[in-house]
Design a protein around this motif. Sequence first.
Motif, mmCIF file in Angstrom:
data_model
loop_
_atom_site.group_PDB
_atom_site.id
_atom_site.type_symbol
_atom_site.label_atom_id
_atom_site.label_comp_id
_atom_site.label_asym_id
_atom_site.label_seq_id
_atom_site.Cartn_x
_atom_site.Cartn_y
_atom_site.Cartn_z
ATOM 1 N N VAL A 129 0.845 -1.202 0.000
ATOM 2 C CA VAL A 129 0.000 0.000 0.000
ATOM 3 C C VAL A 129 0.878 1.248 0.000
ATOM 4 C CG1 VAL A 129 -1.776 1.287 1.236
ATOM 5 C CG2 VAL A 129 -1.853 -1.217 1.199
ATOM 6 N N ALA A 130 1.902 1.252 0.841
ATOM 7 C CA ALA A 130 2.790 2.404 0.935
ATOM 8 C C ALA A 130 3.456 2.702 -0.405
ATOM 9 C CB ALA A 130 3.848 2.173 2.011
ATOM 10 N N LYS A 131 3.895 1.664 -1.095
ATOM 11 C CA LYS A 131 4.501 1.862 -2.412
ATOM 12 C C LYS A 131 3.490 2.453 -3.398
ATOM 13 C CE LYS A 131 7.936 -1.892 -2.270
ATOM 14 N NZ LYS A 131 8.324 -3.185 -2.888
ATOM 15 N N ARG A 132 2.261 1.977 -3.300
ATOM 16 C CA ARG A 132 1.233 2.405 -4.252
ATOM 17 C C ARG A 132 0.902 3.884 -4.088
ATOM 18 N NH1 ARG A 132 -2.453 -1.344 -2.914
ATOM 19 N NH2 ARG A 132 -1.340 -2.890 -4.164
ATOM 20 N N VAL A 133 0.924 4.368 -2.840
ATOM 21 C CA VAL A 133 0.510 5.759 -2.594
ATOM 22 C C VAL A 133 1.694 6.660 -2.225
ATOM 23 C CG1 VAL A 133 -1.802 5.037 -1.916
ATOM 24 C CG2 VAL A 133 -0.043 5.319 -0.146
ATOM 25 N N ASN A 134 2.903 6.139 -2.375
ATOM 26 C CA ASN A 134 4.124 6.915 -2.092
ATOM 27 C C ASN A 134 4.186 7.387 -0.642
ATOM 28 O OD1 ASN A 134 5.041 6.833 -4.879
ATOM 29 N ND2 ASN A 134 3.410 8.311 -5.310
ATOM 30 N N ALA A 135 3.823 6.506 0.270
ATOM 31 C CA ALA A 135 3.867 6.826 1.703
ATOM 32 C C ALA A 135 5.213 6.434 2.294
ATOM 33 C CB ALA A 135 2.747 6.106 2.446
ATOM 34 N N ARG A 136 5.731 7.278 3.166
ATOM 35 C CA ARG A 136 6.994 7.003 3.855
ATOM 36 C C ARG A 136 6.778 6.559 5.298
ATOM 37 N NH1 ARG A 136 9.939 12.515 3.434
ATOM 38 N NH2 ARG A 136 11.429 11.420 4.760
ATOM 39 N N TRP A 137 5.590 6.828 5.831
ATOM 40 C CA TRP A 137 5.327 6.539 7.246
ATOM 41 C C TRP A 137 4.043 5.724 7.378
ATOM 42 C CZ3 TRP A 137 5.991 11.562 5.374
ATOM 43 C CH2 TRP A 137 7.232 12.148 5.626
ATOM 44 N N VAL A 138 4.035 4.774 8.318
ATOM 45 C CA VAL A 138 2.829 4.011 8.646
ATOM 46 C C VAL A 138 2.685 3.984 10.165
ATOM 47 C CG1 VAL A 138 2.916 2.603 6.561
ATOM 48 C CG2 VAL A 138 4.079 1.795 8.618
ATOM 49 N N THR A 139 1.459 4.108 10.629
ATOM 50 C CA THR A 139 1.195 4.155 12.067
ATOM 51 C C THR A 139 1.124 2.754 12.662
ATOM 52 O OG1 THR A 139 -0.066 6.193 11.804
ATOM 53 C CG2 THR A 139 -0.390 4.971 13.852
ATOM 54 N N VAL A 140 1.781 2.591 13.817
ATOM 55 C CA VAL A 140 1.714 1.337 14.571
ATOM 56 C C VAL A 140 1.321 1.654 16.012
ATOM 57 C CG1 VAL A 140 3.096 -0.528 15.583
ATOM 58 C CG2 VAL A 140 3.302 -0.004 13.145
ATOM 59 N N VAL A 141 0.343 0.923 16.524
ATOM 60 C CA VAL A 141 -0.090 1.046 17.920
ATOM 61 C C VAL A 141 0.075 -0.334 18.563
ATOM 62 C CG1 VAL A 141 -2.016 1.521 19.476
ATOM 63 C CG2 VAL A 141 -1.714 2.897 17.393
ATOM 64 N N PRO A 142 0.973 -0.490 19.541
ATOM 65 C CA PRO A 142 1.243 -1.821 20.107
ATOM 66 C C PRO A 142 0.050 -2.492 20.769
ATOM 67 C CG PRO A 142 3.037 -0.334 20.616
ATOM 68 C CD PRO A 142 1.938 0.506 20.024
ATOM 69 N N GLY A 143 -1.000 -1.717 21.045
ATOM 70 C CA GLY A 143 -2.227 -2.331 21.541
ATOM 71 C C GLY A 143 -2.385 -2.319 23.049
ATOM 72 N N TYR A 144 -3.221 -3.224 23.523
ATOM 73 C CA TYR A 144 -3.664 -3.249 24.911
ATOM 74 C C TYR A 144 -2.589 -3.847 25.826
ATOM 75 C CZ TYR A 144 -7.528 -3.235 28.315
ATOM 76 O OH TYR A 144 -8.353 -2.970 29.366
ATOM 77 N N ARG A 145 -2.579 -3.375 27.067
ATOM 78 C CA ARG A 145 -1.666 -3.950 28.064
ATOM 79 C C ARG A 145 -2.064 -5.386 28.395
ATOM 80 N NH1 ARG A 145 -2.577 0.937 32.069
ATOM 81 N NH2 ARG A 145 -4.288 -0.454 32.484
ATOM 82 N N ASP A 146 -1.072 -6.170 28.759
ATOM 83 C CA ASP A 146 -1.324 -7.521 29.264
ATOM 84 C C ASP A 146 -1.243 -7.453 30.786
ATOM 85 O OD1 ASP A 146 -1.350 -10.196 30.037
ATOM 86 O OD2 ASP A 146 -0.371 -10.838 28.187
ATOM 87 N N LEU A 147 -2.369 -7.460 31.446
ATOM 88 C CA LEU A 147 -2.413 -7.269 32.893
ATOM 89 C C LEU A 147 -1.851 -8.463 33.658
ATOM 90 C CD1 LEU A 147 -5.947 -5.619 33.210
ATOM 91 C CD2 LEU A 147 -3.711 -4.517 32.993
ATOM 92 N N ARG A 148 -1.548 -9.550 32.957
ATOM 93 C CA ARG A 148 -0.977 -10.733 33.609
ATOM 94 C C ARG A 148 0.552 -10.735 33.564
ATOM 95 N NH1 ARG A 148 -5.644 -12.354 31.050
ATOM 96 N NH2 ARG A 148 -7.155 -13.510 32.325
ATOM 97 N N LEU A 149 1.133 -9.728 32.922
ATOM 98 C CA LEU A 149 2.585 -9.669 32.795
ATOM 99 C C LEU A 149 3.139 -8.379 33.384
ATOM 100 C CD1 LEU A 149 3.249 -10.912 29.133
ATOM 101 C CD2 LEU A 149 3.650 -12.174 31.257
ATOM 102 N N GLU A 150 4.307 -8.470 33.994
ATOM 103 C CA GLU A 150 5.016 -7.278 34.456
ATOM 104 C C GLU A 150 5.328 -6.377 33.258
ATOM 105 O OE1 GLU A 150 5.979 -6.094 37.378
ATOM 106 O OE2 GLU A 150 5.097 -7.716 38.573
ATOM 107 N N PRO A 151 5.373 -5.068 33.469
ATOM 108 C CA PRO A 151 5.648 -4.135 32.363
ATOM 109 C C PRO A 151 6.932 -4.435 31.605
ATOM 110 C CG PRO A 151 4.828 -2.922 34.257
ATOM 111 C CD PRO A 151 5.035 -4.339 34.713
ATOM 112 N N GLY A 152 7.959 -4.882 32.318
ATOM 113 C CA GLY A 152 9.226 -5.175 31.649
ATOM 114 C C GLY A 152 9.103 -6.283 30.619
ATOM 115 N N TYR A 153 8.348 -7.318 30.945
ATOM 116 C CA TYR A 153 8.136 -8.404 29.986
ATOM 117 C C TYR A 153 7.322 -7.922 28.784
ATOM 118 C CZ TYR A 153 9.693 -11.423 33.818
ATOM 119 O OH TYR A 153 10.413 -12.010 34.827
ATOM 120 N N GLN A 154 6.321 -7.102 29.061
ATOM 121 C CA GLN A 154 5.514 -6.564 27.972
ATOM 122 C C GLN A 154 6.372 -5.731 27.019
ATOM 123 O OE1 GLN A 154 1.461 -5.062 29.014
ATOM 124 N NE2 GLN A 154 2.146 -5.384 31.135
#
Length: 301
Positions: A129-154
């Motif tokens: 898609v990026a090649k088709r529309v000449n985009a240099r940037w794409v948005t990434v959101v890592p998503g929801y926290r895992d409440l069963r894991l310590e922050p360091g592991y996440q």
Amino acid sequence: MATLGASVAGTTGVFGTEKRQEREKARQGHKFNLKYAPHEGMFKHSAGGDVISQLEYMADQGFTAFEDNGMSDRPVNVQEAIATTMQKWNMEMGVFVAHKIHWSEPNLTSGNENKREEFLSEIRKSVEVAKRVNARWVTVVPGYRDLRLEPGYQTANVVESLKRAAGILEPHGIVMVLEPLNYMNHPGMFLSKSAQGYEICKAVASPSCKILYDIYHQQITEGNLIPNIEASWEEIAYFQVGDNPGRKEPTTGEINYKNVFKYIHDRGFDGIVGMEHGNSRPDGEGELAVINAYKEVDAFM
């Protein structure tokens, strides 16, 4: 689809040449200091419902970029028509969202290999898609926290996924920009602060992994905008804006956008500033108010 084709074809021939000259003259009337990027629907009352007509209207007003979170979901022929129109008016493509965002369950934070592969598969598709529309940037959101894991592991799980994604993007010169989101609009998200984004980008250590600093989100989450932008500067590749409260155009809330924009301009920022906000008034006059607001906050020279 016929509307798109007619819009693109309408700029050819004698009439099209005259129309283009008129538009070029209009564009010369105002030049912004930064590359502000409107999105579809922001000027629908002034330009009509067709995205191509809206792009041409944006160009007429002096905007030199366009942002479209949902670009991946558009049919290929529409993507191509948008790209053709942007090239015609010398506009740059801003971000689009590169993958499915998990708003209520862990994905990248969990370390689950199936969810990681789902993410990487979508990153691979985003390259086309990026090649088709000449985009240099794409948005990434890592998503929801895992409440069963310590922050360091996440964090370690997220970094590993992003390293693999960077390996896909680097050969193509595409940059995924990580967007920290505020806890009021998006409760439970793993990535929320600029320092956290900075830490992750340093750990991934790739030119294809940077920060999308959304000024609206960070005003809510941490404030202290200019010092935090300064501290994260070397890892910031993209900005988005919206005033607070309300997430409408600059000048409608508490953020001194003239000072913020002057700072990033004086630092030599040459990337895109995405106008990821609504209009404070839902009519044609409101659309003119958006344009005038950007002229006002951009007038810092």
